[in-house]
Design a protein around this motif. Structure first.
Motif, PDB file in Angstrom:
ATOM      1  N   TRP A  34       0.848  -1.187   0.000  1.00  0.00           N
ATOM      2  CA  TRP A  34       0.000   0.000   0.000  1.00  0.00           C
ATOM      3  C   TRP A  34       0.889   1.243   0.000  1.00  0.00           C
ATOM      4  CZ3 TRP A  34      -5.113  -0.153  -0.779  1.00  0.00           C
ATOM      5  CH2 TRP A  34      -5.784  -1.344  -0.521  1.00  0.00           C
ATOM      6  N   PHE A  35       0.490   2.204  -0.801  1.00  0.00           N
ATOM      7  CA  PHE A  35       1.160   3.488  -0.879  1.00  0.00           C
ATOM      8  C   PHE A  35       0.121   4.578  -0.647  1.00  0.00           C
ATOM      9  CE2 PHE A  35       5.339   2.462  -2.777  1.00  0.00           C
ATOM     10  CZ  PHE A  35       5.143   1.125  -3.061  1.00  0.00           C
ATOM     11  N   ARG A  36       0.608   5.780  -0.336  1.00  0.00           N
ATOM     12  CA  ARG A  36      -0.313   6.904  -0.236  1.00  0.00           C
ATOM     13  C   ARG A  36       0.343   8.156  -0.778  1.00  0.00           C
ATOM     14  NH1 ARG A  36      -0.782   7.417   6.401  1.00  0.00           N
ATOM     15  NH2 ARG A  36       1.326   8.242   6.792  1.00  0.00           N
ATOM     16  N   GLN A  37      -0.507   9.067  -1.202  1.00  0.00           N
ATOM     17  CA  GLN A  37      -0.004  10.276  -1.834  1.00  0.00           C
ATOM     18  C   GLN A  37      -0.923  11.442  -1.519  1.00  0.00           C
ATOM     19  OE1 GLN A  37       0.222  10.030  -6.145  1.00  0.00           O
ATOM     20  NE2 GLN A  37       1.954  11.433  -6.182  1.00  0.00           N
ATOM     21  N   THR A  38      -0.308  12.583  -1.182  1.00  0.00           N
ATOM     22  CA  THR A  38      -1.043  13.820  -1.002  1.00  0.00           C
ATOM     23  C   THR A  38      -0.662  14.768  -2.128  1.00  0.00           C
ATOM     24  OG1 THR A  38       0.661  14.604   0.522  1.00  0.00           O
ATOM     25  CG2 THR A  38      -1.287  13.581   1.489  1.00  0.00           C
ATOM     26  N   PRO A  39      -1.505  15.748  -2.432  1.00  0.00           N
ATOM     27  CA  PRO A  39      -1.239  16.648  -3.560  1.00  0.00           C
ATOM     28  C   PRO A  39       0.132  17.312  -3.468  1.00  0.00           C
ATOM     29  CG  PRO A  39      -3.473  16.944  -2.809  1.00  0.00           C
ATOM     30  CD  PRO A  39      -2.812  16.030  -1.811  1.00  0.00           C
ATOM     31  N   PRO A  85      -5.346  12.909  11.343  1.00  0.00           N
ATOM     32  CA  PRO A  85      -5.523  13.799  10.177  1.00  0.00           C
ATOM     33  C   PRO A  85      -4.377  13.698   9.174  1.00  0.00           C
ATOM     34  CG  PRO A  85      -6.166  14.946  12.169  1.00  0.00           C
ATOM     35  CD  PRO A  85      -5.578  13.625  12.605  1.00  0.00           C
ATOM     36  N   GLU A  86      -3.166  13.442   9.661  1.00  0.00           N
ATOM     37  CA  GLU A  86      -2.024  13.326   8.754  1.00  0.00           C
ATOM     38  C   GLU A  86      -2.046  12.045   7.921  1.00  0.00           C
ATOM     39  OE1 GLU A  86      -1.928  13.987  12.040  1.00  0.00           O
ATOM     40  OE2 GLU A  86      -0.198  13.014  13.007  1.00  0.00           O
ATOM     41  N   ASP A  87      -2.983  11.147   8.186  1.00  0.00           N
ATOM     42  CA  ASP A  87      -3.166   9.964   7.342  1.00  0.00           C
ATOM     43  C   ASP A  87      -4.001  10.269   6.115  1.00  0.00           C
ATOM     44  OD1 ASP A  87      -3.517   8.071  10.364  1.00  0.00           O
ATOM     45  OD2 ASP A  87      -1.752   8.141   9.056  1.00  0.00           O
ATOM     46  N   THR A  88      -4.558  11.468   6.056  1.00  0.00           N
ATOM     47  CA  THR A  88      -5.366  11.855   4.906  1.00  0.00           C
ATOM     48  C   THR A  88      -4.535  11.821   3.634  1.00  0.00           C
ATOM     49  OG1 THR A  88      -6.839  13.247   6.227  1.00  0.00           O
ATOM     50  CG2 THR A  88      -6.677  13.753   3.871  1.00  0.00           C
ATOM     51  N   ALA A  89      -5.014  11.067   2.645  1.00  0.00           N
ATOM     52  CA  ALA A  89      -4.263  10.897   1.398  1.00  0.00           C
ATOM     53  C   ALA A  89      -5.083  10.042   0.438  1.00  0.00           C
ATOM     54  CB  ALA A  89      -2.925  10.220   1.663  1.00  0.00           C
ATOM     55  N   MET A  90      -4.603   9.970  -0.784  1.00  0.00           N
ATOM     56  CA  MET A  90      -5.090   8.975  -1.739  1.00  0.00           C
ATOM     57  C   MET A  90      -4.248   7.727  -1.522  1.00  0.00           C
ATOM     58  SD  MET A  90      -7.329   8.543  -4.191  1.00  0.00           S
ATOM     59  CE  MET A  90      -7.651  10.089  -5.028  1.00  0.00           C
ATOM     60  N   TYR A  91      -4.908   6.615  -1.321  1.00  0.00           N
ATOM     61  CA  TYR A  91      -4.212   5.358  -1.060  1.00  0.00           C
ATOM     62  C   TYR A  91      -4.272   4.464  -2.297  1.00  0.00           C
ATOM     63  CZ  TYR A  91      -3.669   6.374   3.882  1.00  0.00           C
ATOM     64  OH  TYR A  91      -3.274   6.934   5.077  1.00  0.00           O
ATOM     65  N   GLY A 115      -3.387  -0.118  -8.325  1.00  0.00           N
ATOM     66  CA  GLY A 115      -4.823   0.024  -8.256  1.00  0.00           C
ATOM     67  C   GLY A 115      -5.218   1.444  -8.639  1.00  0.00           C
ATOM     68  N   GLN A 116      -6.534   1.677  -8.644  1.00  0.00           N
ATOM     69  CA  GLN A 116      -7.030   2.962  -9.135  1.00  0.00           C
ATOM     70  C   GLN A 116      -6.970   4.074  -8.096  1.00  0.00           C
ATOM     71  OE1 GLN A 116      -8.943   0.570  -7.960  1.00  0.00           O
ATOM     72  NE2 GLN A 116     -10.937   1.330  -7.244  1.00  0.00           N
ATOM     73  N   GLY A 117      -6.700   3.709  -6.852  1.00  0.00           N
ATOM     74  CA  GLY A 117      -6.637   4.712  -5.795  1.00  0.00           C
ATOM     75  C   GLY A 117      -7.967   4.902  -5.103  1.00  0.00           C
ATOM     76  N   THR A 118      -7.887   5.196  -3.806  1.00  0.00           N
ATOM     77  CA  THR A 118      -9.090   5.489  -3.030  1.00  0.00           C
ATOM     78  C   THR A 118      -8.746   6.549  -1.984  1.00  0.00           C
ATOM     79  OG1 THR A 118     -10.896   4.483  -1.767  1.00  0.00           O
ATOM     80  CG2 THR A 118      -8.698   3.670  -1.314  1.00  0.00           C
ATOM     81  N   GLN A 119      -9.632   7.496  -1.799  1.00  0.00           N
ATOM     82  CA  GLN A 119      -9.369   8.619  -0.904  1.00  0.00           C
ATOM     83  C   GLN A 119      -9.707   8.263   0.536  1.00  0.00           C
ATOM     84  OE1 GLN A 119      -7.993  11.661  -1.614  1.00  0.00           O
ATOM     85  NE2 GLN A 119      -8.093  12.176   0.573  1.00  0.00           N
ATOM     86  N   VAL A 120      -8.804   8.613   1.418  1.00  0.00           N
ATOM     87  CA  VAL A 120      -9.038   8.512   2.859  1.00  0.00           C
ATOM     88  C   VAL A 120      -8.892   9.911   3.438  1.00  0.00           C
ATOM     89  CG1 VAL A 120      -8.167   7.623   5.051  1.00  0.00           C
ATOM     90  CG2 VAL A 120      -8.269   6.126   3.042  1.00  0.00           C
ATOM     91  N   THR A 121      -9.923  10.372   4.126  1.00  0.00           N
ATOM     92  CA  THR A 121      -9.904  11.695   4.732  1.00  0.00           C
ATOM     93  C   THR A 121     -10.208  11.558   6.213  1.00  0.00           C
ATOM     94  OG1 THR A 121     -10.672  12.705   2.677  1.00  0.00           O
ATOM     95  CG2 THR A 121     -10.882  14.007   4.686  1.00  0.00           C
ATOM     96  N   VAL A 122      -9.301  12.085   7.032  1.00  0.00           N
ATOM     97  CA  VAL A 122      -9.456  12.008   8.479  1.00  0.00           C
ATOM     98  C   VAL A 122      -9.549  13.431   9.016  1.00  0.00           C
ATOM     99  CG1 VAL A 122      -8.521  11.111  10.632  1.00  0.00           C
ATOM    100  CG2 VAL A 122      -8.049   9.924   8.478  1.00  0.00           C
TER     101      VAL A 122
END
Length: 124
Positions: A34-39, A85-91, A115-122
Motif C-alpha cells: 500500500w502506498f499513499r499520496q497527497t497533492p 488527520p495526517e493519514d489523509t491521502a489517496m491510497y 490500483g485505481q486509488g481510493t481517498q481517505v480523509t481524516v
C-alpha cells in the motif's frame, strides 16, 4: 493481464478505523503493498507484504495499520486504526517484486502494477 481493484476508504473522524481492500487478478508477482499520496508530494510506501508472509511498515503507521493478504480471495487488505488527520491521502495498492534495497523501496516491494486509488480523509 494484471488488474488491481480497490474498495473501501472514505471520511472518518480522528481515532476511528477504516479498512481498504484490493482485489487482484492475474499474475501479480511476489509482493503487494500500500502506498499513499497527497497533492504535490511523492507517493510513499505505507506497508508491504512480501512472499505472502513477511510484512513491512512505515514508521508513521507502525502499531496502527495492519497489512494482510487473503490468498484464497486474491485480496490485499489494509486495516487502519487510530487514524490521524495526517493519514489523509489517496491510497493505492500495488503489486510487484521484492527488493532488498529498503533505502530505495521501504516497503520491500517494487511496484509494477497499481490500483485505481481510493481517498481517505481524516478530520480532527
Amino acid at each position: 493481464q494484471v488488474q488491481l481493484v480497490q474498495s473501501g476508504g472514505g471520511s472518518v473522524q480522528a481515532g476511528e478505523s477504516l479498512r481498504l481492500s484490493c482485489s487482484a487478478s492475474g499474475s501479480t508477482g511476489n509482493c503487494m503493498a500500500w502506498f499513499r499520496q497527497t497533492p504535490g508530494k511523492e507517493r510513499d510506501g505505507v506497508a508491504g507484504i512480501l512472499n505472502y508472509r513477511f510484512t513491512t511498515y512505515g514508521n508513521s503507521v507502525k502499531g496502527r495499520f495492519t497489512i494482510s493478504q487473503d490468498n484464497a480471495k486474491n485480496t490485499l487488505y489494509l486495516q487502519m486504526n487510530s487514524l490521524k488527520p495526517e493519514d489523509t491521502a489517496m491510497y493505492y495498492c500495488a503489486a510487484g517484486w521484492t527488493s532488498v534495497d529498503y533505502t530505495k523501496y521501504p516497503t520491500g516491494c517494487v511496484p509494477a502494477y497499481w490500483g485505481q486509488g481510493t481517498q481517505v480523509t481524516v478530520s480532527s
